[in-house]
Write a protein that holds these residues in place. Structure first.
Motif, PDB file in Angstrom:
ATOM      1  N   GLY A 149       0.840  -1.186   0.000  1.00 11.09           N
ATOM      2  CA  GLY A 149       0.000   0.000   0.000  1.00 11.09           C
ATOM      3  C   GLY A 149       0.874   1.234   0.000  1.00 11.09           C
ATOM      4  O   GLY A 149       2.090   1.165  -0.241  1.00 11.09           O
ATOM      5  N   THR A 150       0.284   2.379   0.278  1.00 12.01           N
ATOM      6  CA  THR A 150       1.060   3.613   0.362  1.00 12.01           C
ATOM      7  C   THR A 150       2.195   3.451   1.360  1.00 12.01           C
ATOM      8  O   THR A 150       3.330   3.869   1.119  1.00 12.01           O
ATOM      9  CB  THR A 150       0.155   4.779   0.775  1.00 12.01           C
ATOM     10  OG1 THR A 150      -0.904   4.900  -0.168  1.00 12.01           O
ATOM     11  CG2 THR A 150       0.932   6.079   0.827  1.00 12.01           C
ATOM     12  N   GLY A 171       5.311   3.220  -1.252  1.00 17.47           N
ATOM     13  CA  GLY A 171       4.281   3.741  -2.139  1.00 17.47           C
ATOM     14  C   GLY A 171       4.255   5.256  -2.161  1.00 17.47           C
ATOM     15  O   GLY A 171       4.088   5.880  -3.221  1.00 17.47           O
ATOM     16  N   GLU A 172       4.418   5.863  -0.998  1.00 20.15           N
ATOM     17  CA  GLU A 172       4.426   7.327  -0.935  1.00 20.15           C
ATOM     18  C   GLU A 172       5.667   7.898  -1.615  1.00 20.15           C
ATOM     19  O   GLU A 172       5.588   8.924  -2.315  1.00 20.15           O
ATOM     20  CB  GLU A 172       4.354   7.796   0.514  1.00 20.15           C
ATOM     21  CG  GLU A 172       4.222   9.295   0.659  1.00 20.15           C
ATOM     22  CD  GLU A 172       3.882   9.738   2.071  1.00 20.15           C
ATOM     23  OE1 GLU A 172       3.786  10.967   2.289  1.00 20.15           O
ATOM     24  OE2 GLU A 172       3.700   8.875   2.954  1.00 20.15           O
ATOM     25  N   LEU A 173       6.813   7.243  -1.431  1.00 18.09           N
ATOM     26  CA  LEU A 173       8.026   7.690  -2.111  1.00 18.09           C
ATOM     27  C   LEU A 173       7.868   7.615  -3.622  1.00 18.09           C
ATOM     28  O   LEU A 173       8.290   8.524  -4.350  1.00 18.09           O
ATOM     29  CB  LEU A 173       9.217   6.844  -1.661  1.00 18.09           C
ATOM     30  CG  LEU A 173       9.720   7.082  -0.235  1.00 18.09           C
ATOM     31  CD1 LEU A 173      10.778   6.040   0.124  1.00 18.09           C
ATOM     32  CD2 LEU A 173      10.284   8.488  -0.098  1.00 18.09           C
ATOM     33  N   PHE A 174       7.262   6.536  -4.103  1.00 14.33           N
ATOM     34  CA  PHE A 174       7.036   6.410  -5.544  1.00 14.33           C
ATOM     35  C   PHE A 174       6.164   7.553  -6.056  1.00 14.33           C
ATOM     36  O   PHE A 174       6.460   8.171  -7.088  1.00 14.33           O
ATOM     37  CB  PHE A 174       6.388   5.067  -5.879  1.00 14.33           C
ATOM     38  CG  PHE A 174       6.133   4.866  -7.343  1.00 14.33           C
ATOM     39  CD1 PHE A 174       7.108   4.339  -8.158  1.00 14.33           C
ATOM     40  CD2 PHE A 174       4.921   5.238  -7.908  1.00 14.33           C
ATOM     41  CE1 PHE A 174       6.893   4.172  -9.528  1.00 14.33           C
ATOM     42  CE2 PHE A 174       4.684   5.080  -9.269  1.00 14.33           C
ATOM     43  CZ  PHE A 174       5.678   4.549 -10.078  1.00 14.33           C
ATOM     44  N   ALA A 175       5.081   7.844  -5.323  1.00 14.68           N
ATOM     45  CA  ALA A 175       4.182   8.920  -5.740  1.00 14.68           C
ATOM     46  C   ALA A 175       4.903  10.265  -5.756  1.00 14.68           C
ATOM     47  O   ALA A 175       4.760  11.057  -6.700  1.00 14.68           O
ATOM     48  CB  ALA A 175       2.974   8.969  -4.816  1.00 14.68           C
ATOM     49  N   LEU A 176       5.684  10.540  -4.719  1.00 15.29           N
ATOM     50  CA  LEU A 176       6.392  11.816  -4.648  1.00 15.29           C
ATOM     51  C   LEU A 176       7.444  11.939  -5.747  1.00 15.29           C
ATOM     52  O   LEU A 176       7.544  12.975  -6.421  1.00 15.29           O
ATOM     53  CB  LEU A 176       7.046  11.972  -3.273  1.00 15.29           C
ATOM     54  CG  LEU A 176       6.093  12.194  -2.097  1.00 15.29           C
ATOM     55  CD1 LEU A 176       6.845  12.080  -0.778  1.00 15.29           C
ATOM     56  CD2 LEU A 176       5.421  13.556  -2.205  1.00 15.29           C
ATOM     57  N   THR A 231       9.593   2.421 -19.319  1.00 12.42           N
ATOM     58  CA  THR A 231      10.737   1.718 -18.738  1.00 12.42           C
ATOM     59  C   THR A 231      11.250   2.453 -17.503  1.00 12.42           C
ATOM     60  O   THR A 231      11.599   1.833 -16.489  1.00 12.42           O
ATOM     61  CB  THR A 231      11.862   1.587 -19.775  1.00 12.42           C
ATOM     62  OG1 THR A 231      11.388   0.813 -20.882  1.00 12.42           O
ATOM     63  CG2 THR A 231      13.091   0.915 -19.179  1.00 12.42           C
ATOM     64  N   ALA A 232      11.275   3.783 -17.561  1.00 11.06           N
ATOM     65  CA  ALA A 232      11.704   4.562 -16.400  1.00 11.06           C
ATOM     66  C   ALA A 232      10.780   4.336 -15.221  1.00 11.06           C
ATOM     67  O   ALA A 232      11.236   4.213 -14.070  1.00 11.06           O
ATOM     68  CB  ALA A 232      11.759   6.044 -16.768  1.00 11.06           C
ATOM     69  N   ARG A 233       9.482   4.282 -15.488  1.00 11.61           N
ATOM     70  CA  ARG A 233       8.507   4.024 -14.416  1.00 11.61           C
ATOM     71  C   ARG A 233       8.752   2.660 -13.791  1.00 11.61           C
ATOM     72  O   ARG A 233       8.751   2.520 -12.563  1.00 11.61           O
ATOM     73  CB  ARG A 233       7.082   4.099 -14.977  1.00 11.61           C
ATOM     74  CG  ARG A 233       5.994   3.772 -13.961  1.00 11.61           C
ATOM     75  CD  ARG A 233       4.615   3.808 -14.615  1.00 11.61           C
ATOM     76  NE  ARG A 233       3.574   3.460 -13.664  1.00 11.61           N
ATOM     77  CZ  ARG A 233       3.009   4.306 -12.824  1.00 11.61           C
ATOM     78  NH1 ARG A 233       3.380   5.572 -12.820  1.00 11.61           N
ATOM     79  NH2 ARG A 233       2.072   3.897 -11.980  1.00 11.61           N
TER      80      ARG A 233
END
Length: 304
Positions: A149-150, A171-176, A231-233
């Protein structure tokens, strides 16, 4: 939607979203409803009105309907604080539920407590109900539960108790990083590249100390070599989940692991663990949330 007499209402009240289920006799789900009115958007005196806006049309006259809530409704900034239960303990410490007063006589609300850990300091709200649901469905389970999750949770469970747990802000790091950092110019908003994800995950687990520079390489490769945004994602996800798996190694190494989750995020964790030689069980998060809320409803029956 299914017609029928509402026996009780199951509620998962998160930070950003509210999900609830109208439950009939025998555990039948009569209807599902949701809202974006999560805890972060509400003041304590707005929770009851928000709930009524979703279910008021189905509440019977002259009868109190039990409402069992898990999640952030029990936070200090929520509807009514439900103090944490300290581990090691049973995940279902239902006797500590908060009982907020309601203006509408048709509501009888119980807000379930989360879990806390003193050293290292950690907390959870909502996931403990999924854990309780999993243990109700899998009695005797001894191992580790991964709840993506986040803020991903890793919980060591033994003899029916949560022994310890750790939270990772992956998850939060990915979003930021994907939306508010320099990488936002290089990372796609959707798309998958399984090979790139797996390679980045292996890279991060092998050399976690270099992940900060590996992350910037995504931007540099985008500028200099036209790195594909999908690919970067995938590489960004692989690097972040890779350092999480490296940090969580004391939890999953040599353990039976079950993942409580659904969709692409749970798939990513399953892929990462499989690459380490594990065969994690998979189970649906919504089903476990409902199972945990149902266990709480049964335990509190007659007290609301």
């Amino acid at each position: 939607m299914t017609s029928g007499r509402i026996d009780w209402i199951a509620v998962d009240w998160g930070t950003s979203h509210l999900r609830l289920w109208l439950m009939g006799d025998g555990g039948q789900v009569l209807d599902r409803r949701h809202s974006d009115r999560g805890m972060s958007k509400l003041k304590p005196d707005e929770f009851e009105a928000t709930l009524l806006a979703l279910v008021g049309d189905r509440l019977p006259a002259g009868r109190r309907v039990p409402v069992i809530c898990c999640g952030m409704a029990g936070a200090r900034q929520g509807w009514a604080e439900a103090p944490y239960a300290a581990v090691p303990c049973l995940p279902g410490t239902w006797d500590r539920a908060a009982r907020p007063r309601t203006s509408d006589p048709r509501l009888a609300v119980a807000i379930l407590p989360g879990l806390s850990q003193a050293r290292p300091a950690d907390v959870m709200r909502g996931e403990e109900t999924q854990i309780a649901g999993y243990l109700a469905a899998n009695p005797g389970f001894d191992g580790v539960l991964c709840l993506p999750g986040t803020h991903c949770k890793w919980a060591h469970v033994s003899a029916g108790e949560v022994v310890s747990f750790r939270s990772f802000m992956t998850g939060e790091l990915f979003a930021l990083l994907s939306t508010a950092s320099v990488l936002r110019h290089s990372v796609a908003t959707t798309g998958e590249d399984q090979a790139a994800f797996s390679a980045a995950l292996d890279q991060a687990m092998a050399r976690p100390a270099t992940v900060a520079t590996d992350l910037f390489s995504l931007r540099a490769e985008s500028l200099l070599q036209g790195l594909d945004p999908v690919t970067a994602r995938a590489r960004l996800s692989g690097l972040l989940i890779g350092i999480e798996l490296a940090g969580a190694r004391p939890y999953w190494l040599g353990q039976e692991v079950a993942i409580i989750g659904a969709g692409g995020l749970a798939d990513a964790y399953a892929t990462g663990l499989a690459a380490q030689g594990l065969s994690p069980r998979r189970t649906d998060a919504e089903a476990m949330t409902l199972a945990g809320l149902a266990a709480a409803h049964d335990a509190l029956k007659g007290q609301l």
